[in-house]
Design a protein around this motif. Structure first.
Motif, mmCIF file in Angstrom:
data_model
loop_
_atom_site.group_PDB
_atom_site.id
_atom_site.type_symbol
_atom_site.label_atom_id
_atom_site.label_comp_id
_atom_site.label_asym_id
_atom_site.label_seq_id
_atom_site.Cartn_x
_atom_site.Cartn_y
_atom_site.Cartn_z
ATOM 1 N N GLY A 16 0.797 -1.226 0.000
ATOM 2 C CA GLY A 16 0.000 0.000 0.000
ATOM 3 C C GLY A 16 0.823 1.265 0.000
ATOM 4 O O GLY A 16 0.295 2.363 0.208
ATOM 5 N N GLU A 20 -2.572 2.833 -2.616
ATOM 6 C CA GLU A 20 -3.678 1.962 -2.999
ATOM 7 C C GLU A 20 -3.769 0.785 -2.035
ATOM 8 O O GLU A 20 -2.794 0.450 -1.361
ATOM 9 C CB GLU A 20 -3.502 1.436 -4.427
ATOM 10 C CG GLU A 20 -3.623 2.487 -5.506
ATOM 11 C CD GLU A 20 -3.566 1.871 -6.893
ATOM 12 O OE1 GLU A 20 -3.124 0.712 -7.021
ATOM 13 O OE2 GLU A 20 -3.959 2.562 -7.852
ATOM 14 N N SER A 21 -4.939 0.173 -1.992
ATOM 15 C CA SER A 21 -5.116 -1.011 -1.157
ATOM 16 C C SER A 21 -6.122 -1.937 -1.829
ATOM 17 O O SER A 21 -6.847 -1.538 -2.744
ATOM 18 C CB SER A 21 -5.608 -0.628 0.241
ATOM 19 O OG SER A 21 -5.511 -1.729 1.123
ATOM 20 N N LYS A 31 -6.600 4.706 -1.621
ATOM 21 C CA LYS A 31 -6.991 4.734 -0.214
ATOM 22 C C LYS A 31 -7.935 5.890 0.106
ATOM 23 O O LYS A 31 -8.539 5.916 1.184
ATOM 24 C CB LYS A 31 -5.746 4.811 0.667
ATOM 25 C CG LYS A 31 -4.909 3.531 0.625
ATOM 26 C CD LYS A 31 -3.732 3.596 1.583
ATOM 27 C CE LYS A 31 -2.949 2.284 1.552
ATOM 28 N NZ LYS A 31 -1.824 2.278 2.502
ATOM 29 N N THR A 32 -8.041 6.842 -0.833
ATOM 30 C CA THR A 32 -8.995 7.934 -0.673
ATOM 31 C C THR A 32 -10.373 7.591 -1.225
ATOM 32 O O THR A 32 -11.290 8.408 -1.144
ATOM 33 C CB THR A 32 -8.470 9.193 -1.394
ATOM 34 O OG1 THR A 32 -8.181 8.868 -2.763
ATOM 35 C CG2 THR A 32 -7.212 9.725 -0.716
ATOM 36 N N PHE A 36 -12.902 3.044 1.278
ATOM 37 C CA PHE A 36 -11.947 3.076 2.389
ATOM 38 C C PHE A 36 -12.304 4.150 3.411
ATOM 39 O O PHE A 36 -11.997 4.009 4.602
ATOM 40 C CB PHE A 36 -10.525 3.248 1.854
ATOM 41 C CG PHE A 36 -10.018 2.043 1.125
ATOM 42 C CD1 PHE A 36 -9.854 0.828 1.782
ATOM 43 C CD2 PHE A 36 -9.741 2.094 -0.235
ATOM 44 C CE1 PHE A 36 -9.416 -0.307 1.108
ATOM 45 C CE2 PHE A 36 -9.302 0.972 -0.921
ATOM 46 C CZ PHE A 36 -9.144 -0.229 -0.244
#
Length: 207
Positions: A16, A20-21, A31-32, A36
């Motif tokens: 990450g 990103e995840s 991740k925004t 999430f």
């Protein structure tokens, strides 16, 4: 003899590091992303309920078991949110479905608690001792978790039952906070609106 290096911890993956995840279906998003945002708010809510649970155990007010069950349900809600419903396999959908029965159970708990409390005719400020205050705090966080989950539900990335449960949970936490104050023989602070020539104030009331 050189000492052996410890085995790499599983707590970090480095996957990450670029913002990103992964979701449960394997999809990677920023991740925004709203998913999430919702997951983070639900996680924060779960942590805040953990604090409230600690104080409810200390006061032995009878709410601890319900709070543990709610924490488990929030974990399941996280799984549901992390599995976009329109882009998941049948087994993933089945494993992460969130049952409407949890909402009915919450409503039963709310009815039982509220029946033991005096009716409200004023807004109340968070008050009523340790258990009550932390339950009020959890209620406030729950409202935010609901607001972040609604866009995910509206996009059909999460089940409607997720939004309904979070909506009902804030009501439960409000009733539980007042019940905890009553159990601990603490007063709640009633908000008195400012009027001409008089500033806003509070009025304490025993439950």
């Amino acid at each position: 003899m050189a000492s052996e290096q410890p085995k790499k911890s599983q707590l970090y993956t480095r996957t990450g590091d670029k913002g990103e995840s992964s979701l449960y279906n394997g999809e990677r998003r920023a991740k925004t992303d709203r998913i999430f945002e919702a997951l983070g708010a639900v996680d924060e809510l779960n942590s805040s309920i953990g604090i409230a649970h600690h104080y409810c155990v200390k006061s032995n007010n009878g709410l601890a078991e319900q709070l543990i069950e709610i924490q488990c349900n929030l974990q399941d809600i996280g799984s549901n949110i992390a599995t976009p419903r329109h882009d998941a396999s049948e087994i993933q959908l089945r494993n992460t479905a969130f049952d409407e029965g949890h909402i009915e159970k919450l409503e039963g708990w709310i009815d039982t608690l509220d029946a033991q409390l005096p009716p409200l005719r004023n807004f109340i400020l968070p008050s009523g001792g340790e258990s009550s205050i932390f339950l009020h705090q959890a209620r406030s966080i729950c409202r935010r978790a609901e607001r972040t989950a609604i866009p995910v539900v509206e996009a059909e990335d999460a089940d409607e039952s997720v939004g309904k449960y979070l909506n009902r949970l804030s009501d439960y936490l409000f009733a539980a906070a007042r019940f905890a104050a009553k159990h601990d023989k603490m007063e709640e602070n009633l908000y008195k609106k400012a009027k001409s020539g008089r500033e806003a104030s509070i009025q304490t009331r025993a439950l």
